[in-house]
Design a protein around this motif. Structure first.
Motif: not given
Length: 316
Positions: A170-177, A256-269, A271-278
């Motif tokens: 799992f990873a997190c997707l967050v708006n860069p702002a 907070t999403l499965p990493t493969k989905v998060a990577k795909m959705q962050a490809q456009s730039g 959104l930013k993908m970061v590790d889940a903090p737990f």
């Protein structure tokens, strides 16, 4: 018992009766009369010296002996089916076969595009009918009405064949702002508002009540967070993995999403993908199918194709 004089039809009757738990429904499924099915049940009871089905407060229930027989009967019928299957190879280029595949939204977002792209060149006439988990029951898969189910399963019927396609974390997707992004940690994660995506299982889903539902009912992310003694603030509940990428554009929401989905959705730039903090335990995406289709040449071809595409995606 003299095996040479054994009627194979009785095993078919037994298989259907144990699946339907109803003489009437079993008769309808086989296209025979109810008296004929009742007579079949009578012969089964005599053959195994066991009631097979008994009436309870929940309707007709299988006896302990019948439950033990069920997987053995299913395997015998599968072997018989394999013996009568045509031996020729599947001609994918000219086939117009329809494959009905149950996929979770997660599998649809990650695996399905690769399958469809591959088929456009290797089997352009093949038709794919993708079903959701709420469209399908285990019985549909067991009876071969649905070719295969691709999902994250807590458990599967013993008679099913299954294959693990990949493991994902799992990873997190967050708006860069998002002001919480800098130095993103558990403390900031708990301050944020969150987008929840369902763990999709078999059967019709129900709504979520945040004030009553326990972490274990909310899925892996919330169960893992509860292990740390915390609970997140969920603002949006969705059942679709395409939604979080749109919703996380809000600079006060975290997905907070499965990493493969998060990577795909962050490809456009955007959104930013970061590790889940737990720590959130990884899960397995599996493919399951009925023993009735295990030796079917078109089915074997499709399983091999899905496996090959999964192996490519597993490395991404």
């Amino acid at each position: 018992m003299n095996v040479d004089r054994f009627d194979l039809n009785l095993l078919i009757y037994l298989d259907i009766l144990l699946r339907e738990r109803s003489v009437t429904k079993a008769a309808q499924s086989l296209g025979i009369t109810q008296p004929a099915m009742s007579n079949g049940l009578k012969r089964l009871r005599e053959l195994f010296d066991d009631p097979i089905l008994v009436r309870t407060s929940d309707g007709m229930s299988a006896t302990e002996r019948a439950q033990a027989l069920q997987p053995m009967v299913r395997n015998i019928l599968a072997e018989v089916d394999a013996a009568v299957q045509p031996t020729g190879e599947f001609q994918s280029l000219t086939s117009g076969r329809v494959f009905r595949i149950m996929v979770s939204d997660y599998a649809e977002a990650t695996l399905v595009p690769a399958i469809v792209k591959r088929l456009r060149t290797e089997a352009p006439g093949v038709i794919l009918d993708f079903l959701t988990p709420s469209d399908v029951t285990y019985k549909d898969v067991e009876q071969g009405k649905v070719d295969m189910a691709i999902n994250r399963f807590d458990e599967l019927p013993q008679s099913f064949h299954q294959k693990t396609l990949w493991r994902d974390g799992f990873a997190c997707l967050v708006n860069p702002a998002n002001p919480l992004l800098e130095g993103f940690n558990l403390e900031k994660y708990l301050v944020a508002n969150h987008i929840w995506v369902s763990k999709t299982g078999m059967g019709v889903g129900t709504g979520v009540n945040p004030s009553k539902d326990k972490a274990v009912q909310l899925g892996w992310v919330d169960e893992a967070l509860a292990e740390t003694g915390h609970k997140r603030n969920i603002s949006v509940f969705t059942r679709h993995y395409q939604m979080p990428a749109l919703l996380a554009m809000n600079n006060d929401l975290v997905a907070t999403l499965p990493t493969k989905v998060a990577k795909m959705q962050a490809q456009s730039g955007a959104l930013k993908m970061v590790d889940a903090p737990f720590h959130i335990p990884a899960f397995e995406l599996k493919m399951a199918w009925s023993p009735l289709l295990h030796h079917n040449p078109p089915h074997q071809w499709m399983r091999a194709l899905i496996t090959e595409e999964s192996e490519k995606l597993a490395r991404v």
